[in-house]
Design a protein around this motif. Structure first.
Motif, mmCIF file in Angstrom:
data_model
loop_
_atom_site.group_PDB
_atom_site.id
_atom_site.type_symbol
_atom_site.label_atom_id
_atom_site.label_comp_id
_atom_site.label_asym_id
_atom_site.label_seq_id
_atom_site.Cartn_x
_atom_site.Cartn_y
_atom_site.Cartn_z
ATOM 1 N N TYR B 277 -4.115 -5.974 -13.086
ATOM 2 C CA TYR B 277 -3.365 -4.828 -12.555
ATOM 3 C C TYR B 277 -3.197 -4.997 -11.049
ATOM 4 C CZ TYR B 277 -4.219 -2.161 -16.853
ATOM 5 O OH TYR B 277 -4.251 -1.726 -18.148
ATOM 6 N N GLU B 280 -1.208 -0.561 -5.964
ATOM 7 C CA GLU B 280 -0.728 -0.381 -4.579
ATOM 8 C C GLU B 280 0.119 0.881 -4.513
ATOM 9 O OE1 GLU B 280 1.947 -3.645 -3.389
ATOM 10 O OE2 GLU B 280 2.427 -3.977 -5.494
ATOM 11 N N ASP B 283 5.622 0.966 -2.614
ATOM 12 C CA ASP B 283 6.494 -0.015 -3.266
ATOM 13 C C ASP B 283 5.731 -1.207 -3.851
ATOM 14 O OD1 ASP B 283 8.539 1.613 -2.582
ATOM 15 O OD2 ASP B 283 9.155 0.498 -0.806
ATOM 16 N N PRO B 284 6.349 -1.888 -4.832
ATOM 17 C CA PRO B 284 5.672 -3.006 -5.506
ATOM 18 C C PRO B 284 5.739 -4.311 -4.710
ATOM 19 C CG PRO B 284 7.809 -2.635 -6.515
ATOM 20 C CD PRO B 284 7.662 -1.578 -5.457
ATOM 21 N N GLU B 287 2.943 -6.714 -6.164
ATOM 22 C CA GLU B 287 3.348 -6.949 -7.558
ATOM 23 C C GLU B 287 4.523 -7.934 -7.633
ATOM 24 O OE1 GLU B 287 4.653 -3.391 -9.580
ATOM 25 O OE2 GLU B 287 5.482 -4.543 -11.253
ATOM 26 N N ASN B 288 5.537 -7.699 -6.827
ATOM 27 C CA ASN B 288 6.704 -8.583 -6.872
ATOM 28 C C ASN B 288 6.340 -9.998 -6.438
ATOM 29 O OD1 ASN B 288 8.212 -6.481 -7.776
ATOM 30 N ND2 ASN B 288 9.304 -6.105 -5.851
ATOM 31 N N LYS B 291 4.676 -11.630 -9.351
ATOM 32 C CA LYS B 291 5.662 -11.986 -10.384
ATOM 33 C C LYS B 291 6.466 -13.205 -9.962
ATOM 34 C CE LYS B 291 5.837 -7.658 -12.852
ATOM 35 N NZ LYS B 291 6.390 -6.307 -12.951
ATOM 36 N N GLY B 299 1.983 -3.442 -12.862
ATOM 37 C CA GLY B 299 2.044 -2.705 -11.600
ATOM 38 C C GLY B 299 2.758 -1.383 -11.792
ATOM 39 N N LYS B 300 3.967 -1.319 -11.286
ATOM 40 C CA LYS B 300 4.679 -0.042 -11.280
ATOM 41 C C LYS B 300 5.150 0.398 -12.667
ATOM 42 C CE LYS B 300 4.008 0.603 -6.965
ATOM 43 N NZ LYS B 300 3.107 1.669 -6.496
ATOM 44 N N LEU B 305 5.635 5.180 -8.204
ATOM 45 C CA LEU B 305 6.137 4.793 -6.881
ATOM 46 C C LEU B 305 5.935 5.928 -5.877
ATOM 47 C CD1 LEU B 305 9.494 3.322 -8.177
ATOM 48 C CD2 LEU B 305 7.901 2.008 -6.767
#
Lengths: 188, 578
Positions: B277, B280, B283-284, B287-288, B291, B299-300, B305
């Motif tokens: 997981y 945050e 914004d991701p 996570e981005n 990815k 994530g999101k 958000l």
């Protein structure tokens, strides 16, 4: 075991000073401490919430619902608002003072009735009229330290440590009146 | 010695210990107390600048001149200073340069919830994110080392809960406070195309070096717990919330260097767990990045958000556990939104504007509360300074008759921050707007900071005071009137007269903030026998005046005796008592 204490009230009531006295007291016990404050816009007469947590190691500075061992409420509607944050067997110390929020002033909402008894049905409630006590003392700004006195009485920390911390936190010229205020709360 | 310090005070302490010599900032919640705490150190030159762009440039100049320097701002302040930020990334530094930016997830005191981490990536500037006061101090010191070693400005990213939480900090001595030599170096510091093209190459190389640094830095911390199948990637507040919620049931990668991210560390960490997981707020960003590295993270899709996170939210997503049991009263409790204080000078202004039914283009400050009932006067609020230029746009869109029913309201500090340029636009482009400068002699909302109109510096020393009348006249405004917003009849007359003109006007609504120490209202107001219950005074939205048993009453614990209600009562029914 982490202890969680929430201080709630109305912006301008002096909750910040109360949380700092509490924070400075628990450091004396050698605990790890976190105090989360609110500054800025919400301070202007809105609901204000301060969290104080202490224990061996504290992670989150915030307190979740159902987590507070003790809530010190400076105003009775704010006590009701904070109730969901109290642990099942936690204690609510509440000043019975009522301060009308703007929606009540404009007539858009009503100030709820019988809050004291409604809260007492759901939780262990220690109530006092700190405003009248402060007025008797001759300084309504001491409401916060009277309430800290009550909190101190309901804590396991010794009297002397609170006094030392007040001496450190409160400006010199207001020290005497605040020490008196503390004793009023402590000896209730 | 360990001391309980606010995150912001700990950043200031870090700056002190790192030998910082110059700090320039504009106040903005939740960043303000960093610069306020700097004042405690006489070794450091500190100032309030008129806005964040100026402040950042002052810090840049000090760095080029050889002094470790700092500028602090809230997230939206970073928008104002974005211009120099993107280019100082190219010039790099001489002595260390740190920008501290404080985000406000949950918008405790802000107009938006933007995520500053985007700026670090876009401007190619390293960013560190501490998670408590102790790290605030340590990361600040480290930021200066990174800044000088990699020839780059460095961001420290804070958020409300880090800035405004107190935790224990070990204090150390001040070090390295010598000035570095200054040498002219135009290819490095003159950013015109020929030079900037070469510097851009250095920037890209620097970011690669920093990636390597991030992968080997103790800023990023892996915490493996036995027999865990879930890995949590988190930073700042979300490390605290995750640890509180999940304890040793999961393992953690706590990221302290947000830009550039430690990609190798992330890849190694993720290999060890079945499920990852990314926790945050806003914004991701992480996570981005994960990815893009080809890692399958959650994530999101699972987390919002919006707003601040809580441990119970994280517990419910990751472990599927319900929140703690808690009890609430069954009835709906009335909300308690912030209000203007008793005695606030803005109350008189908005009372008149509401009475006249004007369209009000608003701005950022305590007076934004003029949008809240019962005053409910303000029509728009966008950003610092926008009251002036938005009203100019409204006027140009709808013509002069509309503009005669329109005013801008802007505080003294906000006007100095970014209202002057808008006013010059009105004059230059033949607008006929009326701009009301709410001069309460202080920067109010952020907790009483001085500004160029107050006549005092951050250290309380007397200095030259901007003369708002002469300033408005110098911009070409011929009609400049000073009026007291508590003299409601006269104030109303002035507003009517100035809005009716076919020319631009400035009204300076002058009355100091009621919370200033030198403002001494005394006694309190009481309702007398000749009250006709007309409720005119209720229109003020004063927190001291309310209805009890169908009659107007004034609560003397709330009233400070400012007397505004006396001035609006048509029956002279309100009197003052000691």
């Amino acid at each position: 075991m982490t202890k969680s204490i929430m201080i709630v009230g109305v912006g301008g009531q002096g909750t910040l000073l109360a949380s700092r006295i509490l924070g400075n007291t628990v450091i004396r016990e050698g605990y790890d401490v976190k105090v989360s404050e609110v500054h800025g816009m919400s301070q202007r007469g809105g609901s204000v919430v301060t969290y104080v947590k202490y224990g061996e190691k504290v992670y989150s500075p915030c307190i979740d619902k159902g987590e507070a061992d003790l809530i010190l409420a400076f105003e009775i509607l704010e006590a009701a608002r904070a109730l969901p944050f109290l642990k099942k067997d936690g204690t609510m110390i509440a000043n019975t003072q009522q301060i009308n929020p703007m929606p009540v002033i404009t007539g858009a909402a009503e100030y709820p009735s019988d809050l004291q008894s409604k809260i007492a049905e759901k939780a262990k409630l220690v109530k006092l009229d700190a405003l009248s006590l402060a007025q008797e003392l001759g300084n309504i700004k001491t409401v916060n330290v009277i309430l800290i006195g009550v909190l101190a009485k309901n804590s396991e920390i010794e009297y002397e440590k609170w006094i030392q911390s007040i001496k450190e936190t409160v400006p010199e010229k207001f020290l005497n009146v605040n020490l008196k205020a503390f004793d009023i709360g402590y000896n209730l | 010695m360990k001391k309980l310090l606010l995150g912001n005070a700990a950043v200031a302490r870090g700056a002190y210990e790192a030998g910082v010599r110059v700090v320039s900032s504009y106040p903005g919640t939740p960043s303000t107390e960093i610069t306020e705490n700097i004042v405690a150190y006489p070794e450091i030159y500190a100032e309030w600048a008129p806005n964040e762009k100026v402040a950042a440039e002052v810090a840049i100049g000090a760095s080029i001149a050889g002094a470790r320097s700092m500028s602090c701002m809230k997230h939206v302040g970073l928008n104002v200073m974005a211009d120099p930020v993107f280019t100082v990334s190219y010039t790099g530094v001489n002595a260390g340069l740190v920008f501290c930016v404080a985000d406000d997830p949950g918008m405790h005191s802000s107009q938006n919830e933007q995520d500053s981490r985007h700026y670090a990536i876009a401007a190619k500037i390293p960013m560190l994110e501490p998670s408590d006061s102790s790290e605030c101090k340590e990361f600040t010191k480290l930021a200066y080392e990174i800044s000088e070693r990699f020839d780059t400005p460095v961001f420290i990213r804070l958020s409300t809960r880090i800035s405004h939480s107190q935790s224990l900090v070990e204090l150390c001595d001040r070090e390295n406070d010598e000035l570095k030599p200054y040498e002219k170096n135009a290819p490095k510091y003159v950013m015109m195309p020929g030079n900037a093209i070469k510097r851009h190459i250095d920037v890209e190389k620097r970011m690669l070096d920093l990636k390597d640094f991030s992968d080997n830095s103790s800023l990023n911390n892996v915490e493996i717990n036995d027999n865990t199948k879930i890995g949590i990637i988190c930073a700042g507040t979300t490390y605290l919330y995750s640890h509180e919620a999940l304890g040793d049931k999961v393992s953690y990668l706590k990221i302290g260097m947000i830009n550039p991210l430690p990609e190798k560390v992330i890849l190694d960490f993720c290999k060890r767990f079945e499920k990852i997981y990314v926790v945050e707020e806003l914004d991701p960003i992480i996570e981005n990045a994960c990815k893009a590295l080809g890692i399958d993270v959650i994530g999101k899709d699972a987390f919002t958000l919006l707003g601040e996170y809580t441990p119970s939210m994280i517990k419910s997503v990751v472990l599927g556990e319900k929140a703690n049991e808690s009890s609430a009263l069954s009835e709906n409790l009335p909300a308690r939104p912030p209000v203007m204080c008793a005695g606030c000078p803005h109350r008189g202004t908005f009372y008149v504007l509401k009475k006249l039914g004007l369209t009000v283009s608003g701005d950022i400050g305590c007076y934004t509360l003029g949008a809240v009932p019962p005053l409910a006067s303000i029509d728009t609020t966008v950003c610092m300074g926008a009251s002036v230029s938005v009203a100019h746009g409204m006027g140009k869109a709808r013509g002069n008759e509309f503009t005669k029913k329109l005013v801008s309201v802007i505080g003294d500090s906000t006007f100095m921050h970014s209202g002057i340029t808008g006013l010059s636009d009105i004059v230059y482009n033949k607008g006929i707007n009326t701009v009301i400068i709410l001069d309460n002699s202080i920067t109010g909302m952020t907790g009483h900071q001085d500004n160029p109109t107050t006549g005092y510096t951050i250290r309380g020393e007397e200095t030259k005071q901007v003369n708002l009348i002469m300033l408005a006249k110098a911009l070409g405004i011929e009609n400049v009137v000073v009026a007291d917003p508590f003299d409601v009849k006269e104030f109303e007359r002035v507003v009517k007269e100035e809005t009716e003109r076919e020319e631009p006007s400035v009204i300076i609504a002058q009355r100091p903030c009621a919370l200033l120490k030198r403002v001494k209202y005394s006694g309190h107001c009481v309702i007398g026998d000749n009250c006709k219950n007309c409720k005119m005074c209720m229109k003020l939205g004063c927190p001291a005046i309310s209805i009890k048993d169908n009659k107007v009453v004034i609560d003397n614990t709330q009233c400070n005796g400012c007397g505004l209600c006396i001035n609006v009562c048509p029956f002279q029914a309100i009197k003052k008592e000691d």
